[in-house]
Design a protein around this motif. Structure first.
Motif, short mmCIF file in Angstrom:
data_model
loop_
_atom_site.label_atom_id
_atom_site.label_comp_id
_atom_site.label_asym_id
_atom_site.label_seq_id
_atom_site.Cartn_x
_atom_site.Cartn_y
_atom_site.Cartn_z
N VAL A 3 0.86 -1.20 0.00
CA VAL A 3 0.00 0.00 0.00
C VAL A 3 0.89 1.24 0.00
CG1 VAL A 3 -1.52 1.36 1.49
CG2 VAL A 3 -2.01 -1.06 1.10
N PHE A 7 0.71 3.83 -3.16
CA PHE A 7 0.05 5.12 -2.98
C PHE A 7 1.04 6.26 -2.73
CE2 PHE A 7 -3.49 2.17 -2.50
CZ PHE A 7 -4.36 2.75 -3.42
N TRP A 10 1.36 7.46 -6.16
CA TRP A 10 0.19 8.28 -6.54
C TRP A 10 0.32 9.69 -5.96
CZ3 TRP A 10 -5.27 5.67 -6.86
CH2 TRP A 10 -5.17 4.44 -7.52
N GLU A 20 -9.36 13.45 -5.26
CA GLU A 20 -10.24 14.36 -4.50
C GLU A 20 -11.27 14.99 -5.43
OE1 GLU A 20 -8.20 17.40 -2.24
OE2 GLU A 20 -9.88 18.78 -2.44
N HIS A 23 -13.74 12.17 -6.61
CA HIS A 23 -14.54 11.55 -5.54
C HIS A 23 -15.50 12.56 -4.90
CE1 HIS A 23 -11.15 8.34 -5.10
NE2 HIS A 23 -11.92 8.15 -6.17
N GLY A 46 -8.07 6.02 5.18
CA GLY A 46 -7.58 6.09 3.80
C GLY A 46 -7.87 7.48 3.27
N CYS A 47 -7.36 8.49 3.98
CA CYS A 47 -7.81 9.88 3.77
C CYS A 47 -7.30 10.49 2.47
CB CYS A 47 -7.40 10.74 4.95
SG CYS A 47 -5.61 10.84 5.17
N LEU A 68 -6.25 9.02 8.55
CA LEU A 68 -5.25 7.94 8.63
C LEU A 68 -5.01 7.39 7.24
CD1 LEU A 68 -4.86 5.22 11.26
CD2 LEU A 68 -5.21 4.49 8.90
N SER A 71 -0.03 5.48 3.36
CA SER A 71 1.02 6.08 2.54
C SER A 71 1.54 7.34 3.23
CB SER A 71 0.44 6.43 1.16
OG SER A 71 1.13 7.52 0.59
N MET A 74 0.98 10.45 1.13
CA MET A 74 -0.40 10.97 1.16
C MET A 74 -0.59 11.80 2.43
SD MET A 74 -2.59 10.07 -1.30
CE MET A 74 -2.64 8.91 -2.68
N GLY A 92 -0.78 4.94 9.17
CA GLY A 92 -1.20 3.75 9.91
C GLY A 92 -1.87 2.77 8.98
N PHE A 94 -5.21 -0.02 8.30
CA PHE A 94 -6.61 -0.30 8.65
C PHE A 94 -6.73 -1.48 9.63
CE2 PHE A 94 -8.06 1.13 4.13
CZ PHE A 94 -7.80 2.44 4.46
N MET A 110 -13.76 6.82 2.05
CA MET A 110 -14.18 6.92 0.64
C MET A 110 -13.16 6.22 -0.24
SD MET A 110 -16.25 8.29 -1.67
CE MET A 110 -16.22 8.38 -3.47
N ALA A 112 -11.59 3.41 -0.17
CA ALA A 112 -10.39 2.92 0.51
C ALA A 112 -10.64 1.61 1.26
CB ALA A 112 -9.89 3.99 1.49
N TYR A 115 -9.38 -1.93 0.22
CA TYR A 115 -7.95 -2.24 0.19
C TYR A 115 -7.49 -2.91 1.49
CZ TYR A 115 -7.42 0.87 -3.86
OH TYR A 115 -7.51 1.46 -5.11
N ALA A 116 -8.33 -2.95 2.50
CA ALA A 116 -7.94 -3.57 3.78
C ALA A 116 -7.51 -5.01 3.53
CB ALA A 116 -9.12 -3.53 4.75
C1 SAM Z 1 -8.17 5.41 -3.74
S1 SAM Z 1 -7.43 6.31 -2.42
C2 SAM Z 1 -8.81 7.28 -1.79
C3 SAM Z 1 -8.35 8.50 -1.03
C4 SAM Z 1 -9.46 9.42 -0.51
N1 SAM Z 1 -10.27 8.75 0.47
C5 SAM Z 1 -10.30 9.97 -1.62
O1 SAM Z 1 -11.54 9.87 -1.56
O2 SAM Z 1 -9.74 10.55 -2.57
C6 SAM Z 1 -7.21 5.06 -1.16
C7 SAM Z 1 -6.35 5.51 0.00
O3 SAM Z 1 -6.39 4.49 1.02
C8 SAM Z 1 -5.08 4.27 1.51
N2 SAM Z 1 -5.00 2.86 1.96
C9 SAM Z 1 -5.20 1.76 1.20
N3 SAM Z 1 -5.06 0.65 1.97
C10 SAM Z 1 -4.76 1.06 3.22
C11 SAM Z 1 -4.51 0.39 4.45
N4 SAM Z 1 -4.54 -0.95 4.53
N5 SAM Z 1 -4.26 1.13 5.55
C12 SAM Z 1 -4.24 2.48 5.46
N6 SAM Z 1 -4.47 3.19 4.33
C13 SAM Z 1 -4.73 2.48 3.22
C14 SAM Z 1 -4.17 4.57 0.34
O4 SAM Z 1 -2.86 4.91 0.74
C15 SAM Z 1 -4.90 5.70 -0.38
O5 SAM Z 1 -4.47 6.97 0.03
#
Ligand code: SAM
Length: 226
Positions: A3, A7, A10, A20, A23, A46-47, A68, A71, A74, A92, A94, A110, A112, A115-116
């Motif tokens: 991850v 990211f 990205w 942003e 979404h 996953g902010c 949180l 990345s 990010m 951190g 998830f 949102m 995110a 991806y957990a």
């Molecule tokens: C597709 S982006 C969406 C970002 C934001 N929420 C938005 O709406 O634009 C997914 C975000 O989730 C984070 N992410 C993915 N898996 C994660 C995990 N297991 N723990 C923490 N963050 C995670 C990524 O680093 C990434 O910034």
């Protein structure tokens, strides 16, 4: 790729702001529904660029915002977009949320949650940190009924969980959350070109694009902590 690696790339190439922008079309409608009271503490899982927490500070007078993200780039970018001391961005995962039991009023996520590594473990963590009556607003564009999203997995090395609407509800309930609402929010802002312009780079037909954005949209599942 982890991850972090995926990211971080990205974020350094500016895709945090691109996400942003896209979404926001549906996220803003979901955010408006969260029953945030002035002073409430909100966690954004996953902010990304961190826009959601900043919007809840501006529109609902939320108290403390934690964004949180797995990345560091990010989280670093997000911190650079605000000087509000009530907003913090943390690195951190998830699977293990760095908060005590009953400490968070609302959790938002949102695009995110899927991806957990273990989404049920993440739901258990969310149920643990939420205060009684607290909510989890989980918004995703990658879900089973949205057939146009299925190909996304091929473009990313992180394993994504593709649940259908019922699987979301069942998993929320298994974690101890009540399901208060489930809905799809159409994206009415994305431009859909005229029929004559199809196929485009991304879409074979106009019908497919209309279905993806106007009919399927963003799946929102709302959990409430007992
Ligand atoms: C597709 S982006 C969406 C970002 C934001 N929420 C938005 O709406 O634009 C997914 C975000 O989730 C984070 N992410 C993915 N898996 C994660 C995990 N297991 N723990 C923490 N963050 C995670 C990524 O680093 C990434 O910034």
């Amino acid at each position: 790729m982890s991850v972090r690696e995926e990211f971080d790339d990205w974020a350094t190439s500016g895709r945090d702001r691109g996400m942003e922008e896209r979404h926001w079309h549906t996220a803003k409608h979901a955010l408006a529904r969260i029953p945030v009271e002035p002073g409430d503490t909100v966690l954004d899982l996953g902010c990304g660029s961190g826009y959601a927490g900043r919007a809840l500070r501006d529109t609902k007078d939320a108290g403390r915002i934690y964004g949180l993200d797995g990345s560091p780039e990010m989280a670093h970018n997000a911190a650079g977009y605000t000087d509000d001391e009530q907003v913090s961005y943390l690195v951190g995962d998830f699977g293990s949320l760095p908060f005590g039991e009953n400490t968070i009023d609302h959790v938002w996520s949102m695009e995110a949650f899927y991806y957990a590594a273990d989404p049920r473990e993440t739901l258990a963590e969310i149920a643990r940190v939420l205060r009684p009556g607290g909510t989890f607003y989980c918004a995703v564009n990658y879900y089973e009924e949205n057939v146009h999203s299925h190909q996304w997995q091929e473009k990313i090395s992180i394993e994504m969980t593709r649940w259908d609407r019922e699987q979301y509800r069942d998993a929320f309930r298994e974690s101890g959350l009540y399901v208060a609402e489930q809905d799809t929010i159409p994206d009415r802002e994305i431009t859909i070109p005229a029929e004559a312009e199809f196929p485009t780079q991304n879409w074979d037909t106009r019908e497919e694009m209309v279905e993806r954005y106007r009919e399927f949209g963003t799946l929102l599942t709302v959990g409430v902590a007992p």
